[in-house]
Design an enzyme around this catalytic site. Structure first.
Site, PDB file in Angstrom:
ATOM      1  N   ARG A  93      29.160  -9.668   9.643  1.00 15.14           N
ATOM      2  CA  ARG A  93      28.040 -10.269   8.902  1.00 15.14           C
ATOM      3  C   ARG A  93      28.172  -9.876   7.441  1.00 15.14           C
ATOM      4  NH1 ARG A  93      21.534 -10.539  10.102  1.00 15.14           N
ATOM      5  NH2 ARG A  93      21.228 -12.204   8.578  1.00 15.14           N
ATOM      6  N   GLU A  96      23.029  -7.417   3.775  1.00 17.84           N
ATOM      7  CA  GLU A  96      21.670  -6.890   3.571  1.00 17.84           C
ATOM      8  C   GLU A  96      21.645  -5.552   2.828  1.00 17.84           C
ATOM      9  OE1 GLU A  96      21.979  -9.138   5.930  1.00 17.84           O
ATOM     10  OE2 GLU A  96      20.144 -10.291   5.655  1.00 17.84           O
ATOM     11  N   HIS A 130      18.097  -5.560   1.147  1.00 18.19           N
ATOM     12  CA  HIS A 130      16.705  -5.194   1.447  1.00 18.19           C
ATOM     13  C   HIS A 130      15.936  -4.820   0.182  1.00 18.19           C
ATOM     14  CE1 HIS A 130      16.884  -5.758   5.644  1.00 18.19           C
ATOM     15  NE2 HIS A 130      17.646  -4.731   5.925  1.00 18.19           N
ATOM     16  N   GLN A 182       4.486 -10.702  10.847  1.00 16.50           N
ATOM     17  CA  GLN A 182       3.394  -9.794  11.207  1.00 16.50           C
ATOM     18  C   GLN A 182       3.596  -9.096  12.551  1.00 16.50           C
ATOM     19  OE1 GLN A 182       0.335 -12.839   9.520  1.00 16.50           O
ATOM     20  NE2 GLN A 182      -0.842 -11.141  10.286  1.00 16.50           N
ATOM     21  N   TYR A 205      23.534  -2.815   3.396  1.00 16.04           N
ATOM     22  CA  TYR A 205      23.920  -1.608   4.149  1.00 16.04           C
ATOM     23  C   TYR A 205      25.294  -1.106   3.679  1.00 16.04           C
ATOM     24  CZ  TYR A 205      19.916  -2.426   7.196  1.00 16.04           C
ATOM     25  OH  TYR A 205      18.637  -2.578   7.669  1.00 16.04           O
TER      26      TYR A 205
HETATM   27  P1  NAP Z   1      -9.460  -8.051   4.360  1.00 17.89           P
HETATM   28  O1  NAP Z   1      -8.009  -7.957   4.244  1.00 17.89           O
HETATM   29  O2  NAP Z   1     -10.181  -7.020   5.119  1.00 17.89           O
HETATM   30  O3  NAP Z   1     -10.032  -8.152   2.885  1.00 17.89           O
HETATM   31  C1  NAP Z   1     -11.391  -8.293   2.639  1.00 17.89           C
HETATM   32  C2  NAP Z   1     -11.639  -8.125   1.146  1.00 17.89           C
HETATM   33  O4  NAP Z   1     -13.012  -8.223   0.937  1.00 17.89           O
HETATM   34  C3  NAP Z   1     -11.193  -6.794   0.617  1.00 17.89           C
HETATM   35  O5  NAP Z   1     -10.560  -7.012  -0.621  1.00 17.89           O
HETATM   36  C4  NAP Z   1     -12.481  -6.013   0.452  1.00 17.89           C
HETATM   37  O6  NAP Z   1     -12.179  -5.163  -0.625  1.00 17.89           O
HETATM   38  C5  NAP Z   1     -13.492  -7.094   0.222  1.00 17.89           C
HETATM   39  N1  NAP Z   1     -14.806  -6.793   0.792  1.00 17.89           N
HETATM   40  C6  NAP Z   1     -15.086  -6.298   2.017  1.00 17.89           C
HETATM   41  N2  NAP Z   1     -16.412  -6.175   2.172  1.00 17.89           N
HETATM   42  C7  NAP Z   1     -17.003  -6.596   1.038  1.00 17.89           C
HETATM   43  C8  NAP Z   1     -18.332  -6.703   0.601  1.00 17.89           C
HETATM   44  N3  NAP Z   1     -19.355  -6.368   1.382  1.00 17.89           N
HETATM   45  N4  NAP Z   1     -18.558  -7.161  -0.639  1.00 17.89           N
HETATM   46  C9  NAP Z   1     -17.549  -7.529  -1.445  1.00 17.89           C
HETATM   47  N5  NAP Z   1     -16.245  -7.443  -1.078  1.00 17.89           N
HETATM   48  C10 NAP Z   1     -15.975  -6.982   0.148  1.00 17.89           C
HETATM   49  O7  NAP Z   1      -9.871  -9.417   5.041  1.00 17.89           O
HETATM   50  P2  NAP Z   1      -9.405 -10.877   4.726  1.00 17.89           P
HETATM   51  O8  NAP Z   1      -8.765 -11.060   3.426  1.00 17.89           O
HETATM   52  O9  NAP Z   1     -10.613 -11.672   5.032  1.00 17.89           O
HETATM   53  O10 NAP Z   1      -8.333 -11.131   5.845  1.00 17.89           O
HETATM   54  C11 NAP Z   1      -8.714 -11.032   7.224  1.00 17.89           C
HETATM   55  C12 NAP Z   1      -7.527 -10.733   8.082  1.00 17.89           C
HETATM   56  O11 NAP Z   1      -6.712 -11.885   8.140  1.00 17.89           O
HETATM   57  C13 NAP Z   1      -6.698  -9.611   7.517  1.00 17.89           C
HETATM   58  O12 NAP Z   1      -6.966  -8.399   8.175  1.00 17.89           O
HETATM   59  C14 NAP Z   1      -5.302 -10.048   7.794  1.00 17.89           C
HETATM   60  O13 NAP Z   1      -4.785  -9.357   8.898  1.00 17.89           O
HETATM   61  C15 NAP Z   1      -5.370 -11.513   8.138  1.00 17.89           C
HETATM   62  N6  NAP Z   1      -4.616 -12.241   7.124  1.00 17.89           N
HETATM   63  C16 NAP Z   1      -3.302 -11.955   6.941  1.00 17.89           C
HETATM   64  C17 NAP Z   1      -2.585 -12.622   5.992  1.00 17.89           C
HETATM   65  C18 NAP Z   1      -1.120 -12.327   5.788  1.00 17.89           C
HETATM   66  O14 NAP Z   1      -0.537 -12.837   4.880  1.00 17.89           O
HETATM   67  N7  NAP Z   1      -0.473 -11.536   6.577  1.00 17.89           N
HETATM   68  C19 NAP Z   1      -3.180 -13.578   5.223  1.00 17.89           C
HETATM   69  C20 NAP Z   1      -4.520 -13.855   5.423  1.00 17.89           C
HETATM   70  C21 NAP Z   1      -5.236 -13.165   6.371  1.00 17.89           C
HETATM   71  P3  NAP Z   1     -13.218  -4.282  -1.462  1.00 17.89           P
HETATM   72  O15 NAP Z   1     -14.127  -3.729  -0.435  1.00 17.89           O
HETATM   73  O16 NAP Z   1     -12.418  -3.275  -2.204  1.00 17.89           O
HETATM   74  O17 NAP Z   1     -13.864  -5.238  -2.404  1.00 17.89           O
HETATM   75 FE1  SF4 Z   2       8.083 -12.579  13.762  1.00 21.29          FE
HETATM   76 FE2  SF4 Z   2       6.847 -13.983  15.653  1.00 21.29          FE
HETATM   77 FE3  SF4 Z   2       5.978 -14.134  13.130  1.00 21.29          FE
HETATM   78 FE4  SF4 Z   2       8.286 -15.238  13.884  1.00 21.29          FE
HETATM   79  S1  SF4 Z   2       6.243 -15.821  14.551  1.00 21.29           S
HETATM   80  S2  SF4 Z   2       7.968 -13.988  12.072  1.00 21.29           S
HETATM   81  S3  SF4 Z   2       9.037 -13.772  15.369  1.00 21.29           S
HETATM   82  S4  SF4 Z   2       5.974 -12.338  14.443  1.00 21.29           S
END
Ligand code: NAP
Ligand code: SF4
Length: 702
Positions: free
Chosen positions: A237, A187, A275, A362, A189
């Protein structure tokens, strides 16, 4: 929201299917002699830094974490990394194994593992130029792109004292009750930094030829063996593919592994990528067991056992790797975080009962790399074993519990409450459970999310929850319950823009909600504007532009990975992805730097690269004016523009659906008997980790 059809998980092997398959696990359950110890099966929990290592007063929690997994039947576990001297720290005041206070504190960890028949190894980690502190050192002064400090090159005298420090720490680990150590040499290190020409520009006996570059790790192995005797397990590793320019060639990798074997290691664990590599290696979009062919090749060059790692999350895939002779042991760190009873369920022939790691990062690595305690998105008890406890309900104290909403928060609340002994009814207005996870699973590269829905289906049946689908809860349905958990989730936000279809406005036919698109209820044209650049905006782009189930070879070609490692580092020119549509992604925020990165600390960079590979155009600082037959009208960079698109997908965040809180309260229940969790409680910054954790905590408190 309607449920999408289940998407089968495909693996690279013809003989493996989703984790609901009926494979038997004879190879995975067979014991194995490794050096001086016998492992009860082939399942090993690989090293995962939890954040509980660094302070001695957290070691009781760390012991509980390992005890739970030892009780769950795993054969061997490897701790997070411990430093052998100050220069080795990953962060200031990182966990160390350098004195008798450490030995005494670690004894509770080793006792916890041993009392349930598991072996445990201490990982010795020298961060080298990945150290986040000014004391960092490396083979040379080549700085790392992921830390702000410039390393000093270790002097020859410092190399020798570091060898002694490794040996002394290993000896202390032995006194603490560890069965052995894992020497972290992958990784990117320190030991990797010595082995690779990328970071080793020395001209002394530790630089230049391969023989010189591997001298340092070989001296460490010999010194540890001498200090700890023949029965103490030494696992090393090593990186099988560096995925950085000027990494090692395959011939060099084989030569290093053979030299390590000769120097006295008992077990070779495999690592993939540094990394700083710009190729994802453990994210959910990486095909399962994508690197197994490399493990198989190195195994054929050695006599000692070899351990496979990276994106192996089901017993079917693990069994198949063993069956194909590609490894002797299977390392699963995150899968054991997700389900501490993984091995027991395999032994009982119940793979469908496993809470599968969906490789989202996450709950674990995103937190680790933000210096927070690691947990797991699908298992909020991981790392919190002594704090989140599901106690059985006392006889006579059982309650009739209604859970409203079959998304992640509701499913967790229902199954935990039922498992504790309550009589639980789950109401879901859609025709299937899963909520937003059904939408996530529809995104190419996120097929794993189906596994969580599969797990909850199993848990609902196991715990005896009464499930009422197609049943919106209301004042009638909630009559007679002692306790109500409102987990009714979220609905997409519709900004107030002409044509978007917000309150009191007509929606133009070009406009669709992300939920309608991902559920398959609506389709998109060839030219698409995506409003919003958060996690769901990124997912929507993937949905529009990618295909499900990329085979490993195709995935590797798109990311520029040469699995033959014919050239240094195993990198090849990335092949362009086919352009399926024209997509433009927009946000209002004028800062375009992080646009499309999404929330993931460890995955944001890969999302950005992916969007670039997919040819997504990005517009930051957009003001949305209207949608009409001509397209999406915006104002950006001081100019009015019309984007000639067929479809506008709204991914502008969510709003809570929480009306049922007042309905439940109107039934006369005490305030404490109505709990609101997940998106229904707070839609902003909602993620599944919070939803599941809140569902679990609510159910634990009833
Ligand atoms: P988000 O991350 O909060 O993004 C919302 C988007 O909408 C932003 O780009 C925001 O940017 C825009 N927005 C907000 N209010 C608005 C308005 N009134 N008019 C126009 N644009 C507006 O929410 P999300 O994409 O819906 O995701 C929701 C949650 O799901 C996230 O917090 C995340 O934790 C989770 N999620 C995670 C993943 C992952 O890969 N880890 C994938 C999908 C979802 P601007 O205000 O700059 O336009
Ligand atoms: Fe990490 Fe749990 Fe997501 Fe697996 S499911 S990647 S252990 S948070």
């Amino acid at each position: 929201m309607g449920a999408t059809p289940a998407i089968p998980i495909r693996t690279e092997s013809s003989s493996t299917g989703s984790s609901t398959g009926s494979t038997t696990f004879g190879r995975l359950l067979a014991p194995l002699q490794v050096g001086g110890i016998t492992l009860r099966n082939r399942m090993v929990m690989g090293s995962m830094h939890t954040g509980l290592e660094d302070r001695l007063w957290h070691h009781a929690k760390l012991a509980a974490y390992f005890e739970e997994r030892a009780r769950g039947g795993v054969a061997m576990m490897i701790t997070g990394g411990f430093a052998m001297n100050l220069r080795a720290w990953l962060l200031p005041f990182s966990g160390m194994m350098t004195n008798w206070i450490h030995v005494l504190s670690h004894r509770r960890i080793t006792r916890a593992a041993r009392q349930h028949g598991a072996h445990i190894l201490l990982q010795l980690l020298h961060s080298g130029r990945y150290g986040y502190h000014p004391l960092q050192v490396s083979a040379s002064t080549v700085p790392s792109p992921i830390t702000p400090f410039k390393p000093k090159a270790l002097t020859t005298a410092q190399i020798r004292s570091t060898v002694r420090d490794y040996a002394r720490s290993a000896r202390l680990a032995q006194k603490a009750g560890y069965s052995g150590v894992e020497i972290m040499g992958s990784e990117g290190y320190l030991l990797n930094q010595f082995i690779c020409p990328r970071t080793n520009q020395r001209t002394d006996e530790y630089g230049g030829s391969l023989e010189n570059r591997m001298r340092f790790p070989l001296e460490i192995v010999r010194a540890v063996r001498e200090a700890c005797g023949p029965d103490f397990v030494i696992c090393y590793r090593m990186s099988l593919i560096d995925l950085v320019p000027d990494g090692n060639t395959w011939d060099e990798i084989v030569a290093i592994a053979q030299a390590l074997e000769k120097a006295g290691i008992d077990l070779l664990n495999t690592g993939i990528g540094w990394h700083e590599a710009r190729v994802p290696t453990i994210a959910t979009a990486v095909p399962r067991a994508a690197f197994r062919s490399l493990t198989g090749r190195i195994k054929s060059a050695l006599r000692i056992p070899v351990m496979a790692s990276n994106r192996i999350n089901t017993p079917e895939v693990a069994e198949d790797i063993l069956a194909q002779g590609q490894a002797d042991l299977i390392s699963m760190a995150r899968p054991l975080l997700a389900d501490p009873d993984f091995a027991r369920k395999v032994a009982e022939g119940k793979p469908e009962a496993i809470n599968t790691c969906i490789a989202c990062n996450q709950g674990c690595l995103d937190l680790t790399f933000s210096n927070q305690r690691a947990t797991c998105l699908v298992n909020p008890r991981a790392g919190y074993e002594t704090e989140i406890v599901y106690k059985p309900v006392a006889p006579g104290a059982q309650k009739k519990v209604a859970v409203v909403g079959g998304g992640m928060a509701g499913l967790t609340a229902a199954t935990v409450a039922a498992d504790r002994g309550h009589e639980v009814t789950l109401f879901e207005s859609a025709s299937d459970i899963g909520g937003q996870f059904n939408l996530a699973a529809a995104v190419p590269g996120k097929e794993e999310f189906q596994e969580t829905i599969r797990y909850y289906r199993h848990e609902l049946a196991r715990t005896g929850v009464t499930v009422k689908l197609n049943t919106p809860a209301g004042s009638d349905t909630l009559q007679g319950f002692d306790h109500v958990v409102v987990a009714s989730g979220v609905k997409p936000r519709v900004p107030s823009v002409p044509g978007f279809g917000g309150a009191g406005q007509a929606r133009h036919p070009k406009v669709v909600l992300y939920s309608e698109l991902l559920s398959g209820a609506k389709t998109a044209g060839q030219r698409v504007a995506v409003i919003g650049s958060g996690g769901i905006g990124v997912d929507t782009c993937s949905y529009l532009l990618e295909e499900h189930h990329q085979p490993t070879a195709e995935w590797a070609a798109h990311w520029g990975v040469d699995l033959q490692v014919s050239d240094r580092g195993g990198l090849a020119p990335a092949q362009p992805r086919p352009q399926r549509r024209q997509v433009v992604m927009l946000q209002r925020n004028p800062n375009g730097k992080k646009m499309g990165a999404g929330p993931g600390k460890t995955t944001g960079w890969a999302h950005k690269i992916l969007l670039k590979q997919l040819g997504v155009r990005m517009i930051a600082g957009a003001e949305y004016v209207a949608v009409d037959d001509a397209g999406l009208h915006i104002r950006a960079e001081g100019k009015d523009q019309c984007l000639d698109v067929d479809t506008v997908v709204l991914c502008a965040g969510q709003e809570s659906v929480d009306e049922l809180k007042s309905v439940a309260q109107a039934l006369g229940l005490a305030e404490s008997a109505v709990q609101v969790v997940g998106g229904a409680k707070l839609a902003g910054e909602l993620d599944a980790r919070r939803a599941i954790r809140e569902g679990a905590l609510a159910a634990a408190s009833i």
